[in-house]
Design a protein around this motif. Structure first.
Motif, PDB file in Angstrom:
ATOM      1  N   GLN A   1      68.722  59.626  30.874  1.00 26.56           N
ATOM      2  CA  GLN A   1      68.499  60.466  32.060  1.00 26.56           C
ATOM      3  C   GLN A   1      68.608  59.616  33.321  1.00 26.56           C
ATOM      4  O   GLN A   1      68.010  58.551  33.416  1.00 26.56           O
ATOM      5  N   PRO A   2      69.391  60.081  34.294  1.00 23.60           N
ATOM      6  CA  PRO A   2      69.481  59.349  35.562  1.00 23.60           C
ATOM      7  C   PRO A   2      68.126  59.306  36.257  1.00 23.60           C
ATOM      8  O   PRO A   2      67.346  60.249  36.162  1.00 23.60           O
ATOM      9  N   LEU A   3      67.857  58.234  36.944  1.00 20.53           N
ATOM     10  CA  LEU A   3      66.591  58.084  37.644  1.00 20.53           C
ATOM     11  C   LEU A   3      66.590  58.829  38.966  1.00 20.53           C
ATOM     12  O   LEU A   3      65.545  59.197  39.475  1.00 20.53           O
ATOM     13  N   ASP A   4      67.770  59.044  39.525  1.00 25.45           N
ATOM     14  CA  ASP A   4      67.863  59.699  40.828  1.00 25.45           C
ATOM     15  C   ASP A   4      67.670  61.206  40.700  1.00 25.45           C
ATOM     16  O   ASP A   4      67.949  61.791  39.666  1.00 25.45           O
TER      17      ASP A   4
ATOM     18  N   SER B   1      81.357  69.981  46.100  1.00 25.20           N
ATOM     19  CA  SER B   1      81.285  71.189  46.911  1.00 25.20           C
ATOM     20  C   SER B   1      79.880  71.393  47.467  1.00 25.20           C
ATOM     21  O   SER B   1      79.703  71.687  48.651  1.00 25.20           O
ATOM     22  N   LYS B   2      78.884  71.204  46.642  1.00 21.09           N
ATOM     23  CA  LYS B   2      77.493  71.357  47.059  1.00 21.09           C
ATOM     24  C   LYS B   2      77.123  70.294  48.106  1.00 21.09           C
ATOM     25  O   LYS B   2      76.429  70.574  49.068  1.00 21.09           O
ATOM     26  N   ALA B   3      77.602  69.077  47.919  1.00 19.56           N
ATOM     27  CA  ALA B   3      77.266  67.974  48.828  1.00 19.56           C
ATOM     28  C   ALA B   3      77.938  68.117  50.187  1.00 19.56           C
ATOM     29  O   ALA B   3      77.429  67.629  51.186  1.00 19.56           O
ATOM     30  N   THR B   4      79.082  68.792  50.221  1.00 25.76           N
ATOM     31  CA  THR B   4      79.864  68.842  51.458  1.00 25.76           C
ATOM     32  C   THR B   4      79.845  70.223  52.110  1.00 25.76           C
ATOM     33  O   THR B   4      80.572  70.456  53.068  1.00 25.76           O
ATOM     34  N   GLU B   5      79.001  71.119  51.646  1.00 32.65           N
ATOM     35  CA  GLU B   5      78.953  72.468  52.240  1.00 32.65           C
ATOM     36  C   GLU B   5      78.219  72.485  53.549  1.00 32.65           C
ATOM     37  O   GLU B   5      77.475  71.623  53.897  1.00 32.65           O
TER      38      GLU B   5
ATOM     39  N   ASP C   1      68.951  65.742  44.722  1.00 31.33           N
ATOM     40  CA  ASP C   1      69.124  65.548  46.176  1.00 31.33           C
ATOM     41  C   ASP C   1      69.654  64.158  46.499  1.00 31.33           C
ATOM     42  O   ASP C   1      70.488  63.997  47.397  1.00 31.33           O
ATOM     43  N   THR C   2      69.191  63.171  45.775  1.00 28.72           N
ATOM     44  CA  THR C   2      69.678  61.800  45.990  1.00 28.72           C
ATOM     45  C   THR C   2      71.154  61.696  45.625  1.00 28.72           C
ATOM     46  O   THR C   2      71.935  61.087  46.351  1.00 28.72           O
ATOM     47  N   ILE C   3      71.520  62.300  44.508  1.00 30.01           N
ATOM     48  CA  ILE C   3      72.925  62.293  44.083  1.00 30.01           C
ATOM     49  C   ILE C   3      73.792  62.979  45.138  1.00 30.01           C
ATOM     50  O   ILE C   3      74.851  62.469  45.510  1.00 30.01           O
ATOM     51  N   LEU C   4      73.333  64.120  45.651  1.00 30.26           N
ATOM     52  CA  LEU C   4      74.097  64.820  46.692  1.00 30.26           C
ATOM     53  C   LEU C   4      74.248  63.956  47.944  1.00 30.26           C
ATOM     54  O   LEU C   4      75.319  63.931  48.555  1.00 30.26           O
ATOM     55  N   SER C   5      73.201  63.244  48.310  1.00 33.58           N
ATOM     56  CA  SER C   5      73.272  62.328  49.467  1.00 33.58           C
ATOM     57  C   SER C   5      74.301  61.233  49.233  1.00 33.58           C
ATOM     58  O   SER C   5      75.063  60.882  50.145  1.00 33.58           O
ATOM     59  N   GLN C   6      74.316  60.691  48.036  1.00 30.54           N
ATOM     60  CA  GLN C   6      75.264  59.620  47.719  1.00 30.54           C
ATOM     61  C   GLN C   6      76.694  60.148  47.738  1.00 30.54           C
ATOM     62  O   GLN C   6      77.603  59.476  48.244  1.00 30.54           O
TER      63      GLN C   6
ATOM     64  N   PRO D   1      79.990  54.613  38.641  1.00 28.94           N
ATOM     65  CA  PRO D   1      79.670  55.383  37.436  1.00 28.94           C
ATOM     66  C   PRO D   1      78.272  56.008  37.452  1.00 28.94           C
ATOM     67  O   PRO D   1      78.063  57.079  36.889  1.00 28.94           O
ATOM     68  N   GLU D   2      77.328  55.382  38.148  1.00 32.33           N
ATOM     69  CA  GLU D   2      75.968  55.924  38.193  1.00 32.33           C
ATOM     70  C   GLU D   2      75.925  57.235  38.982  1.00 32.33           C
ATOM     71  O   GLU D   2      75.188  58.159  38.633  1.00 32.33           O
ATOM     72  N   ILE D   3      76.744  57.337  40.030  1.00 37.64           N
ATOM     73  CA  ILE D   3      76.810  58.581  40.801  1.00 37.64           C
ATOM     74  C   ILE D   3      77.468  59.671  39.948  1.00 37.64           C
ATOM     75  O   ILE D   3      77.004  60.816  39.930  1.00 37.64           O
ATOM     76  N   MET D   4      78.517  59.309  39.245  1.00 40.93           N
ATOM     77  CA  MET D   4      79.196  60.287  38.380  1.00 40.93           C
ATOM     78  C   MET D   4      78.254  60.793  37.289  1.00 40.93           C
ATOM     79  O   MET D   4      78.183  61.989  37.029  1.00 40.93           O
ATOM     80  N   ARG D   5      77.518  59.881  36.654  1.00 36.15           N
ATOM     81  CA  ARG D   5      76.568  60.286  35.608  1.00 36.15           C
ATOM     82  C   ARG D   5      75.532  61.251  36.170  1.00 36.15           C
ATOM     83  O   ARG D   5      75.215  62.270  35.555  1.00 36.15           O
ATOM     84  N   GLY D   6      74.988  60.926  37.326  1.00 37.89           N
ATOM     85  CA  GLY D   6      73.995  61.795  37.951  1.00 37.89           C
ATOM     86  C   GLY D   6      74.571  63.145  38.318  1.00 37.89           C
ATOM     87  O   GLY D   6      73.948  64.189  38.086  1.00 37.89           O
ATOM     88  N   ALA D   7      75.770  63.145  38.871  1.00 36.25           N
ATOM     89  CA  ALA D   7      76.409  64.405  39.273  1.00 36.25           C
ATOM     90  C   ALA D   7      76.627  65.306  38.062  1.00 36.25           C
ATOM     91  O   ALA D   7      76.343  66.505  38.111  1.00 36.25           O
ATOM     92  N   LEU D   8      77.097  64.732  36.972  1.00 39.50           N
ATOM     93  CA  LEU D   8      77.365  65.542  35.786  1.00 39.50           C
ATOM     94  C   LEU D   8      76.083  65.922  35.047  1.00 39.50           C
ATOM     95  O   LEU D   8      76.075  66.878  34.280  1.00 39.50           O
TER      96      LEU D   8
END
Length: 58
Positions: A3-6, A54-58, A9-14, A36-43
């Motif tokens: 499980q990602p630690l972030d 899309s969610k991060a840039t809306e 909301d943190t992933i969206l910020s990144q 890769p850590e951002i990709m893992r969190g996003a998925l």
């Protein structure tokens, strides 16, 4: 899968920060390779990479 630690909301910020820096070059392949850590969190938190961007840039 670990499980990602972030938080979501943190992933969206990144992702938003990467978007500001890279614009349209924010491809799944590039992010998976360079952040890769951002990709893992996003998925983990979102159904797809495209959905997360899309969610991060809306």
């Amino acid at each position: 899968m670990q499980q990602p630690l972030d938080s979501a909301d943190t992933i969206l910020s990144q992702i938003k920060q990467l978007y500001v820096e890279n614009g349209d070059r924010l491809t799944k392949k590039d992010v998976k390779k360079q952040h890769p850590e951002i990709m893992r969190g996003a998925l983990y938190y979102f159904p797809s990479w495209e959905h997360a961007v899309s969610k991060a840039t809306e």
